[in-house]
Design a protein around this motif. Structure first.
Motif, mmCIF file in Angstrom:
data_model
loop_
_atom_site.group_PDB
_atom_site.id
_atom_site.type_symbol
_atom_site.label_atom_id
_atom_site.label_comp_id
_atom_site.label_asym_id
_atom_site.label_seq_id
_atom_site.Cartn_x
_atom_site.Cartn_y
_atom_site.Cartn_z
ATOM 1 N N LYS A 1 0.861 -1.116 0.050
ATOM 2 C CA LYS A 1 -0.016 0.024 -0.148
ATOM 3 C C LYS A 1 0.987 1.328 0.078
ATOM 4 O O LYS A 1 0.451 2.239 0.848
ATOM 5 N N VAL A 2 1.896 1.143 -0.893
ATOM 6 C CA VAL A 2 2.690 2.486 -1.018
ATOM 7 C C VAL A 2 3.048 2.642 -2.354
ATOM 8 O O VAL A 2 3.110 1.678 -3.171
ATOM 9 N N PHE A 3 3.630 3.899 -2.770
ATOM 10 C CA PHE A 3 3.991 4.237 -4.132
ATOM 11 C C PHE A 3 5.484 3.829 -4.107
ATOM 12 O O PHE A 3 5.977 4.205 -2.923
ATOM 13 N N TYR A 4 6.060 3.379 -5.205
ATOM 14 C CA TYR A 4 7.294 3.125 -5.230
ATOM 15 C C TYR A 4 7.958 3.717 -6.403
ATOM 16 O O TYR A 4 7.259 3.548 -7.465
ATOM 17 N N GLU A 5 9.200 4.138 -6.461
ATOM 18 C CA GLU A 5 9.667 4.605 -7.781
ATOM 19 C C GLU A 5 10.294 3.484 -8.756
ATOM 20 O O GLU A 5 10.831 2.647 -8.313
ATOM 21 N N HIS A 6 9.969 3.811 -10.019
ATOM 22 C CA HIS A 6 10.281 2.778 -10.670
ATOM 23 C C HIS A 6 11.726 3.390 -11.542
ATOM 24 O O HIS A 6 11.951 4.243 -11.967
ATOM 25 N N THR A 7 12.720 2.596 -11.122
ATOM 26 C CA THR A 7 14.090 2.924 -11.505
ATOM 27 C C THR A 7 14.496 2.059 -12.702
ATOM 28 O O THR A 7 13.888 0.951 -12.934
ATOM 29 N N GLY A 8 15.441 2.474 -13.483
ATOM 30 C CA GLY A 8 15.889 1.687 -14.602
ATOM 31 C C GLY A 8 15.157 2.231 -15.960
ATOM 32 O O GLY A 8 14.537 3.131 -15.947
ATOM 33 N N ARG A 9 15.481 1.397 -17.035
ATOM 34 C CA ARG A 9 15.030 2.139 -18.237
ATOM 35 C C ARG A 9 13.699 2.044 -18.640
ATOM 36 O O ARG A 9 12.808 1.357 -18.141
ATOM 37 N N LEU A 10 13.368 3.057 -19.132
ATOM 38 C CA LEU A 10 11.978 3.043 -19.614
ATOM 39 C C LEU A 10 11.799 3.595 -21.261
ATOM 40 O O LEU A 10 11.995 4.507 -21.569
ATOM 41 N N PRO A 11 11.837 2.465 -22.047
ATOM 42 C CA PRO A 11 11.949 2.788 -23.444
ATOM 43 C C PRO A 11 10.765 3.284 -23.952
ATOM 44 O O PRO A 11 9.589 2.835 -23.430
ATOM 45 N N ILE A 12 10.824 4.089 -24.940
ATOM 46 C CA ILE A 12 9.833 4.622 -25.914
ATOM 47 C C ILE A 12 8.650 3.786 -26.297
ATOM 48 O O ILE A 12 7.585 3.565 -26.328
ATOM 49 N N HIS A 13 9.383 2.497 -26.668
ATOM 50 C CA HIS A 13 8.884 1.472 -27.275
ATOM 51 C C HIS A 13 8.816 0.183 -26.431
ATOM 52 O O HIS A 13 9.644 -0.601 -26.372
ATOM 53 N N GLY A 14 7.714 0.176 -25.550
ATOM 54 C CA GLY A 14 7.588 -0.906 -24.395
ATOM 55 C C GLY A 14 7.234 -2.113 -24.936
ATOM 56 O O GLY A 14 6.814 -2.539 -26.040
ATOM 57 N N GLU A 15 7.489 -3.156 -24.034
ATOM 58 C CA GLU A 15 6.841 -4.428 -24.544
ATOM 59 C C GLU A 15 5.447 -4.559 -24.179
ATOM 60 O O GLU A 15 4.959 -3.518 -23.547
ATOM 61 N N ALA A 16 4.872 -5.635 -24.562
ATOM 62 C CA ALA A 16 3.341 -5.922 -24.217
ATOM 63 C C ALA A 16 2.863 -5.682 -22.830
ATOM 64 O O ALA A 16 1.810 -5.035 -22.655
#
Lengths: 596, 164
Positions: free
Chosen positions: A95-110
């Motif tokens: 029940k908390v928000f956590y930060e997504h670290t790591g790559r965030l590609p423009i063309h993501g996976e399904a």
């Protein structure tokens, strides 16, 4: 913590210090206490001298920083390219928000596409769980059943009896058939039987805390009910597997402060976390910035001579005022023709941008002291039509950047932090598209102004663009860039429709209108959060659609609460904060209220 | 079949011209090697000649000035129009990537639900056009942009390839 005893004069000294920071008195007091703790005193009895010493120390430090105009200017105004905003995801277990670290590609996976929908849903689900009418009751009591409207998951609807509340995304999973989809499953819905207002008055006597308002002819609440928006619905699961809806509407809004108290330390806006000292200093700065003004223009066709002349008029006007505006926001589209197959004179468009730079440069005071923020429009040339949209390509902006060092080219949408104020800019013809995609004509019970419906929709959905992805595709991994959570202070919606402004539940929202078509623009004062809808003389105003007041300031004033006849028990006050109905009705959002 | 086709064009079977040369390195996907074909139709505004411009095979074509291939015409194609056309293709393909169907890896069914993470058959979903394929296609455009000095196209495709 040591307990201090204050002498009478010391108390006066403390009060005069704290009184200087009207809205931030808690923080001022904390800061004072911190400083006093740092000093070493012989006894715990404080007299006027010791307090005065600490106070003057703090004020000196404050004024020393505030005196440098360039320094304060730079830290006061921060433009945040929306691609740089950190991504937070909700963990339903912890029940908390956590930060997504790591790559965030423009063309993501399904999986990123499902995550987009799930994250949107989680955001609203965790928000609604804190709403007092939808939260699980802590203590068992006889009153519980009649008052709680706890959300049931769709999966657990199977085999259940009686009226239940569900929350789901409106999805057209089969042609012509609508479903509500949540994290656990989907259920077909029948919206045709939402009950009328008269019948519901009987209903509310059993639920004294739940006041429901419905438009008798349309049986829905305000806002655009577009496919892919998230709604809350009450109804019953029939034997044929269809969930018959009796009442439905958007999830209730949450106060900015309430959201912030949960998200302590998480940088949702993307402007960085400030210490309490900096917050104090910046809020002081914000209050002192009475002369600061932002001028917002949308649809600035640089390839159109008439528009450039109009722009020259505007710049000439502001060049000669006492204090030049601190920021000019120029939103697209920058080209009179959309970037499609028939358009191929990019080199001439580049020349036009250079000419724009020259025009700005010919106004020395503005060039020196004002910042220029360029936000691309939906039809401007660039790599894609998917949101969020990156800044204008360097091919067009290189020259202008050299001519005007104070120019900033940012994404669409774009975030701006002015001291402690959060402002979101978005250029999209949302009004027209939302109206077209709306499944039901919006209710006219509370308002007939489509702009107000639009504002209600995006704020309740906490999303700038809740259109179906087939109508407006979104980069799967960057949907968080379009979020409006916690509620910003101001939202600027650049739209080709008529200029308009509306204050809703503490959020100021305005549309400067199309500068090239109508000659309209807007001036915004961040200190008071006032919007001045303006137009150039000689420009024909388009005929006004629907209700609302006249042009200019009158409209802004009219957009403040006009008590409607149905709210006979409630006193509305013409303040920024439209909190009414504290004890009755669970919708505490201002009027026109989406109360239900 | 290869023997018959080569006979038709009168090339000896083991002559060097008959050797298959893939100008671009092939990416080894699991058990499949997929060379990329990329071409577009071009219309000459002078002589109305309609021709296929193969950008993936003809590496020489990437560098030289594009002209109408009809011997009597030979007019260079309008650079602005060519760049604009290529940019539109890039924009359209980018949009289509985000609108594509998601297919179940197990039953090949098209995904209908929005929030579901798994197919009803239990399989997970994959893109119809993978991001790797998409970016390879974009690489072709980048090569063209660099070779032909289409600056705007280069800026746009670089953003797509490199990200924000």
């Amino acid at each position: 913590m040591i307990g201090y005893t204050l002498k009478a004069e010391a108390v006066e000294e403390v009060l005069s210090f704290v009184g200087q920071f009207e809205d931030a008195d808690d923080e001022a007091l904390e800061l004072l206490l911190d400083e006093i703790d740092n000093e070493s005193y012989k006894s715990t009895i404080l007299d006027r001298e010791s307090v005065h010493r600490v106070v003057s120390l703090l004020l000196d430090a404050d004024s020393a920083v505030a005196s440098g105009p360039d320094v304060s200017n730079q830290t006061a105004l921060r433009v945040i390219d929306v691609f740089n905003v950190p991504k937070f995801r909700y963990d339903p277990v912890k029940k908390v928000f956590y930060e997504h670290t790591g790559r965030l590609p423009i063309h993501g996976e399904a999986s990123a596409k499902a995550a987009l929908y799930r994250d949107r849903f989680h955001l609203l689900l965790q928000r609604i769980s804190r709403d007092k009418h939808f939260s699980r009751p802590v203590f068992d009591s006889e009153m519980v059943d009649s008052q709680s409207c706890e959300i049931t998951s769709i999966q657990s609807l199977i085999g259940s009896v009686g009226r239940k509340w569900i929350m789901g995304v409106i999805s057209q999973l089969e042609d012509g058939h609508f479903f509500l989809e949540d994290l656990t499953g989907a259920v077909p819905v029948d919206l045709s039987n939402a009950i009328s207002l008269i019948e519901h008055i009987v209903y509310i006597f059993h639920l004294p805390n739940l006041i429901v308002f419905f438009d008798v002819s349309h049986k829905i609440t305000s806002g655009f009910f577009v496919e892919n928006t998230i709604i809350v619905a009450e109804g019953e699961l029939l034997l044929n597997g269809v969930f018959q809806v009796s009442t439905c509407g958007f999830p209730p809004l949450e106060d900015r402060e309430a959201s912030l108290s949960l998200l302590m330390g998480l940088d949702f806006f993307g402007s960085g976390i400030l210490t309490s000292e900096e917050t104090l200093r910046l809020s002081q700065l914000e209050k002192k910035a009475v002369n600061d003004m932002f001028v917002v223009l949308s649809d600035v066709w640089v390839d159109n001579d008439e528009t450039m002349e109009k722009l020259a008029t505007v710049l000439d006007g502001y060049e000669n005022v006492d204090v030049v505006p601190s920021l000019f926001v120029l939103m697209g589209n920058f080209c009179s023709r959309p970037c499609n197959l028939s358009f191929h004179s990019f080199s001439s468009l580049r020349l036009k941008f250079t000419k724009l730079g020259e025009m700005i440069g010919s106004h020395p005071r503005i060039k020196e002291h004002s910042r220029f923020l360029f936000i691309p429009g939906p039809n401007d040339p660039g790599p894609s039509t998917v949101l969020p949209r990156c800044a204008l390509p360097k091919y067009f902006t290189e020259e202008l950047q050299k001519q005007i060092p104070n120019a900033i080219f940012s994404s669409n949408p774009c975030r701006l932090k002015f001291c402690t104020q959060e402002i979101v800019f978005f250029r999209n013809d949302l009004l027209y598209r939302m109206r077209r995609s709306s499944l039901i004509p919006p209710s006219t019970e509370e308002t007939s102004d489509p702009f107000e419906h639009l504002v209600a929709t995006i704020t309740h959905q906490s999303h700038l663009c809740p259109l179906p992805l087939t109508v407006q595709p979104v980069v799967w991994n960057y949907d968080h860039c379009l979020r409006l959570y916690p509620n910003p202070h101001t939202i600027v919606l650049g739209d080709s429709s008529e200029q308009n402004s509306f204050k809703y539940s503490g959020i100021t929202c305005f549309n400067p209108g199309s500068f090239s078509r109508d000659g309209t623009f807007a001036a915004y004062r961040p200190c008071t959060r006032e919007v001045e809808l303006s137009a150039l003389e000689g420009c024909e105003a388009r005929p006004k659609c629907g209700g609302g007041g006249g042009g200019g300031n009158a409209r802004a004033a009219a957009a403040l609460i006009n008590p409607s006849p149905s709210y006979t028990n409630r006193k509305s006050s013409h303040r920024d904060d439209h909190r009414t109905m504290k004890s009755e009705g669970y919708y505490d959002c201002g009027q026109p209220t989406i109360a239900w | 079949m290869r023997k018959n086709l080569l006979k038709l064009v009168r090339v000896k079977e083991f002559a060097p011209e008959a050797q298959f040369r893939d100008p671009f390195p092939s990416f080894t996907l699991p058990n499949v090697i997929k060379p990329l074909r990329f071409s577009c139709m071009v219309l000459c505004s002078y002589c109305n000649d309609c021709r296929d411009l193969d950008l993936s095979r003809d590496s020489a074509l990437l560098e030289q000035e594009w002209r109408c291939a009809v011997p009597r015409c030979g007019q260079p194609y309008d650079r602005g129009q060519m760049e604009s056309a290529l940019l539109q293709i890039v924009r359209q393909r980018e949009r289509l990537y985000h609108l594509q169907d998601l297919l179940c890896k197990r039953c090949r069914g098209v995904k209908a639900d929005h929030l579901a993470e798994q197919c009803t058959c239990g399989g997970s979903f994959g893109c119809e056009e993978s991001s790797a394929d998409f970016l390879r296609r974009m690489q072709v455009f980048l090569k063209v942009a660099l070779g032909q000095k289409f600056l705007l196209l280069r800026d746009c495709v670089s953003w797509i390839l490199e990200g924000p």
